[in-house]
Design an enzyme around this catalytic site. Structure first.
Site, PDB file in Angstrom:
ATOM      1  N   HIS A  76     -40.574 -12.782 -39.795  1.00 29.17           N
ATOM      2  CA  HIS A  76     -40.452 -12.370 -41.374  1.00 29.17           C
ATOM      3  C   HIS A  76     -38.862 -11.939 -41.324  1.00 29.17           C
ATOM      4  O   HIS A  76     -38.475 -11.294 -43.134  1.00 29.17           O
ATOM      5  CB  HIS A  76     -40.912 -10.836 -41.484  1.00 29.17           C
ATOM      6  CG  HIS A  76     -40.895  -9.771 -40.941  1.00 29.17           C
ATOM      7  ND1 HIS A  76     -40.160  -8.291 -41.230  1.00 29.17           N
ATOM      8  CD2 HIS A  76     -40.756  -9.271 -39.402  1.00 29.17           C
ATOM      9  CE1 HIS A  76     -39.877  -7.530 -40.528  1.00 29.17           C
ATOM     10  NE2 HIS A  76     -40.364  -7.867 -39.748  1.00 29.17           N
ATOM     11  N   CYS A 120     -34.709  11.318 -42.374  1.00 29.71           N
ATOM     12  CA  CYS A 120     -34.844  12.428 -42.669  1.00 29.71           C
ATOM     13  C   CYS A 120     -35.891  13.337 -41.823  1.00 29.71           C
ATOM     14  O   CYS A 120     -37.479  12.261 -42.163  1.00 29.71           O
ATOM     15  CB  CYS A 120     -35.055  12.749 -44.091  1.00 29.71           C
ATOM     16  SG  CYS A 120     -35.660  14.114 -44.370  1.00 29.71           S
ATOM     17  N   SER A 171     -37.847 -13.469 -35.080  1.00 31.99           N
ATOM     18  CA  SER A 171     -39.549 -13.246 -35.635  1.00 31.99           C
ATOM     19  C   SER A 171     -39.130 -13.620 -37.362  1.00 31.99           C
ATOM     20  O   SER A 171     -38.874 -13.936 -38.336  1.00 31.99           O
ATOM     21  CB  SER A 171     -38.918 -11.626 -35.762  1.00 31.99           C
ATOM     22  OG  SER A 171     -39.857 -10.815 -36.613  1.00 31.99           O
ATOM     23  N   THR A 201     -40.221  -7.650 -31.914  1.00 32.79           N
ATOM     24  CA  THR A 201     -40.901  -6.454 -31.120  1.00 32.79           C
ATOM     25  C   THR A 201     -40.890  -7.082 -29.664  1.00 32.79           C
ATOM     26  O   THR A 201     -40.821  -6.538 -28.884  1.00 32.79           O
ATOM     27  CB  THR A 201     -41.622  -5.562 -31.190  1.00 32.79           C
ATOM     28  OG1 THR A 201     -40.523  -4.462 -32.607  1.00 32.79           O
ATOM     29  CG2 THR A 201     -41.940  -4.350 -30.788  1.00 32.79           C
ATOM     30  N   GLN A 212     -31.794 -10.922 -36.452  1.00 32.14           N
ATOM     31  CA  GLN A 212     -31.280 -11.062 -37.756  1.00 32.14           C
ATOM     32  C   GLN A 212     -30.567 -12.221 -37.335  1.00 32.14           C
ATOM     33  O   GLN A 212     -30.579 -12.128 -39.216  1.00 32.14           O
ATOM     34  CB  GLN A 212     -30.411  -9.529 -38.154  1.00 32.14           C
ATOM     35  CG  GLN A 212     -31.139  -8.372 -37.560  1.00 32.14           C
ATOM     36  CD  GLN A 212     -31.631  -8.301 -38.811  1.00 32.14           C
ATOM     37  OE1 GLN A 212     -31.225  -8.838 -40.632  1.00 32.14           O
ATOM     38  NE2 GLN A 212     -32.549  -7.041 -38.837  1.00 32.14           N
ATOM     39  N   ASN A 267     -28.342  -5.050 -37.019  1.00 38.63           N
ATOM     40  CA  ASN A 267     -29.304  -4.763 -38.225  1.00 38.63           C
ATOM     41  C   ASN A 267     -28.409  -3.975 -39.126  1.00 38.63           C
ATOM     42  O   ASN A 267     -28.545  -4.298 -40.372  1.00 38.63           O
ATOM     43  CB  ASN A 267     -30.701  -4.612 -38.104  1.00 38.63           C
ATOM     44  CG  ASN A 267     -30.549  -3.170 -36.512  1.00 38.63           C
ATOM     45  OD1 ASN A 267     -30.207  -3.595 -36.068  1.00 38.63           O
ATOM     46  ND2 ASN A 267     -31.595  -2.433 -36.528  1.00 38.63           N
ATOM     47  N   THR A 294     -55.527 -15.365 -28.581  1.00 32.69           N
ATOM     48  CA  THR A 294     -55.855 -16.717 -29.438  1.00 32.69           C
ATOM     49  C   THR A 294     -54.491 -16.410 -30.831  1.00 32.69           C
ATOM     50  O   THR A 294     -54.262 -15.697 -31.176  1.00 32.69           O
ATOM     51  CB  THR A 294     -56.974 -17.195 -30.713  1.00 32.69           C
ATOM     52  OG1 THR A 294     -58.113 -16.648 -29.761  1.00 32.69           O
ATOM     53  CG2 THR A 294     -57.155 -17.635 -31.465  1.00 32.69           C
TER      54      THR A 294
HETATM   55  N1  PLP Z   1     -34.425  -6.365 -33.418  1.00 33.31           N
HETATM   56  C1  PLP Z   1     -33.180  -6.517 -34.859  1.00 33.31           C
HETATM   57  C2  PLP Z   1     -33.042  -6.319 -34.897  1.00 33.31           C
HETATM   58  C3  PLP Z   1     -34.381  -6.623 -35.588  1.00 33.31           C
HETATM   59  O1  PLP Z   1     -33.699  -5.815 -37.079  1.00 33.31           O
HETATM   60  C4  PLP Z   1     -36.476  -6.423 -35.727  1.00 33.31           C
HETATM   61  C5  PLP Z   1     -36.640  -5.769 -37.411  1.00 33.31           C
HETATM   62  O2  PLP Z   1     -36.579  -5.350 -38.085  1.00 33.31           O
HETATM   63  C6  PLP Z   1     -36.302  -6.101 -34.732  1.00 33.31           C
HETATM   64  C7  PLP Z   1     -35.608  -6.532 -33.350  1.00 33.31           C
HETATM   65  C8  PLP Z   1     -38.141  -5.865 -34.872  1.00 33.31           C
HETATM   66  O3  PLP Z   1     -39.140  -7.148 -35.397  1.00 33.31           O
HETATM   67  P1  PLP Z   1     -40.061  -6.700 -35.977  1.00 33.31           P
HETATM   68  O4  PLP Z   1     -40.389  -6.127 -37.588  1.00 33.31           O
HETATM   69  O5  PLP Z   1     -40.274  -8.279 -35.979  1.00 33.31           O
HETATM   70  O6  PLP Z   1     -41.050  -6.541 -34.738  1.00 33.31           O
END
Ligand code: PLP
Length: 394
Positions: free
Chosen positions: A208, A333, A206, A71, A186, A152, A244
């Site tokens: 994770h 929802c 990203s 993000t 993704q 995603n 940092t």
């Molecule tokens: N962009 C896409 C296509 C994503 O799938 C995601 C997370 O689901 C993000 C941005 C955001 O990444 P983060 O969770 O590291 O902020």
């Protein structure tokens, strides 16, 4: 035993990555800006991680900036370039698509509220943007284009390379540099990423999403391309993403990037075969439709998304959860009303299917047996008779 099929939401941290991080949690905890021995060790670790991320993206380490998440990378690229455009009296027109993640939609909407014109390109029924639509949307006022590499929710892969070439032609025609950002969050670890071939000015990833922990990301910014900071602090990451450095997470991101690069071809082949198997089992279910591209070359490896007629996505996810299968739904929802996702709406998914979306995403730790078992459970739940949709009184 839980079967985890939600790798597009997040992934498990790889043991090799945990191992690499531990050293920087326990022993080498110095601040990379400190000039003493512990600080210098940390500085070296950040430099190695930068090199590893650059290796995954095919760029120079000097073009990599660490961030706190995907993000943040998306915001820093879009809003940071917008600040630069405004400071240089450039045209305030941004082009994006109707299926972006909220971390791109959010900055675009913010810029719109500040007087920018925002064009959201449409997608076809598979979630693909036409290069011709991008070309005809570009004007002499266009300064920023942000188009995601892989979606995603429905896994569609945009023709980024062709788009990069089209943007370069338009930049030459209009005698200015149009900034081209792609959200590749993704795609990392699942598609070959070569920033030079794609012709992008900036690209976000990203940790994770490819087996590093949550809370770390990176931004590629092509050498010579300017953005201005949107947060201010101690000058780290050349002042563009100050704060940092999250040392253990950065080490983790670098390790995950190195492993993802080394294993990319094998991982793609494995995920493709699981994906084919999942689709073959699910597609014959009556009332179920595959959403997103049917052509797997245009779809993220390991990603399957479906819509079940007259069903509620969150209810399906909960029923699967009770049977030990973790997946997700794009239909959320809000205050008692099921809201279809903006992505499925953009794909013109039929009304009776809009609310019944389920995303099934395999990952590095998913086995064939997991998928076979999950398919049996999903078939039972997806084929169960659904209650008729309740009449709405308002
Ligand atoms: N962009 C896409 C296509 C994503 O799938 C995601 C997370 O689901 C993000 C941005 C955001 O990444 P983060 O969770 O590291 O902020």
């Amino acid at each position: 035993m839980t079967i985890y099929l939600d790798n597009s939401a997040t992934t498990r941290v790889r043991p090799e990555v945990v191992e690499a991080m531990l050293e920087y949690l326990n022993d080498h905890f110095g601040n990379p800006s400190s000039i003493h021995a512990l600080g210098r060790e940390s500085y070296k670790a950040v430099a190695l991680a930068r090199q590893n991320v650059a290796g995954l993206l095919g760029c120079s380490p000097t073009e990599i900036y660490f961030s706190s998440c995907g993000t943040m990378s998306n915001n820093a690229a879009i809003l940071g370039r917008a600040r630069f455009v405004e400071a240089n009296d450039g045209g305030r027109h941004l082009i994006t698509t109707s299926i972006e993640h909220p971390s791109v939609i959010g900055p675009a909407r913010y810029l719109e509220s500040q007087g920018w014109r925002v064009t959201c390109l449409p997608v076809d029924s598979q979630g693909l943007v036409k290069v011709a639509d991008l070309e005809s949307a570009i004007t002499d006022r266009t300064s920023i284009v942000s188009i995601m590499l892989a979606n995603n929710e429905v896994g569609s892969i945009q023709p980024i390379q062709e788009m990069g070439a089209a943007i370069e032609r338009a930049s030459r025609k209009h005698g200015k540099e149009i900034f081209f950002h792609t959200d590749a969050i993704q795609a990392a670890g699942k598609l070959k990423l070569d920033v030079g071939a794609m012709g992008v000015s900036a690209l976000s990833i990203s940790g994770h999403k490819f087996h590093a922990p949550k809370g770390v990301g990176a931004l590629y910014l092509r050498k010579g391309v300017n953005i201005m900071p949107i947060t201010f602090g101690g000058g780290q990451e050349k002042g563009l993403l100050p704060g940092t450095e999250g040392l253990p997470n950065i080490v983790a991101l670098g390790t995950a990037a190195r492993l993802a690069g080394e294993e990319l071809d094998d991982n793609i082949a494995r995920l493709r075969s699981l994906q084919e198997m999942l689709i073959a089992h699910l597609e014959p279910i009556e009332g179920l439709t595959l959403t997103g591209p049917r052509d797997l070359d245009k779809r993220l490896p390991g990603h399957v998304s479906v819509a079940v007629a007259n069903a509620e996505g969150e209810a399906l996810v909960m029923q699967l959860d009770l049977k030990g299968v973790c997946v997700s739904s794009a239909s959320a929802c809000h205050k008692g009303i099921i809201e279809p996702s903006h992505v499925l709406t953009a794909l013109s998914v039929p009304c009776n299917m809009l609310k019944g979306s389920v995303r099934i995403s395999a990952g590095r730790f998913t086995t064939r047996e997991d998928c076979e078992k999950a398919c049996r459970i999903m078939t039972e739940i997806f084929s169960a008779p659904k209650p008729a949709p309740a009449a709405r009184l308002n």
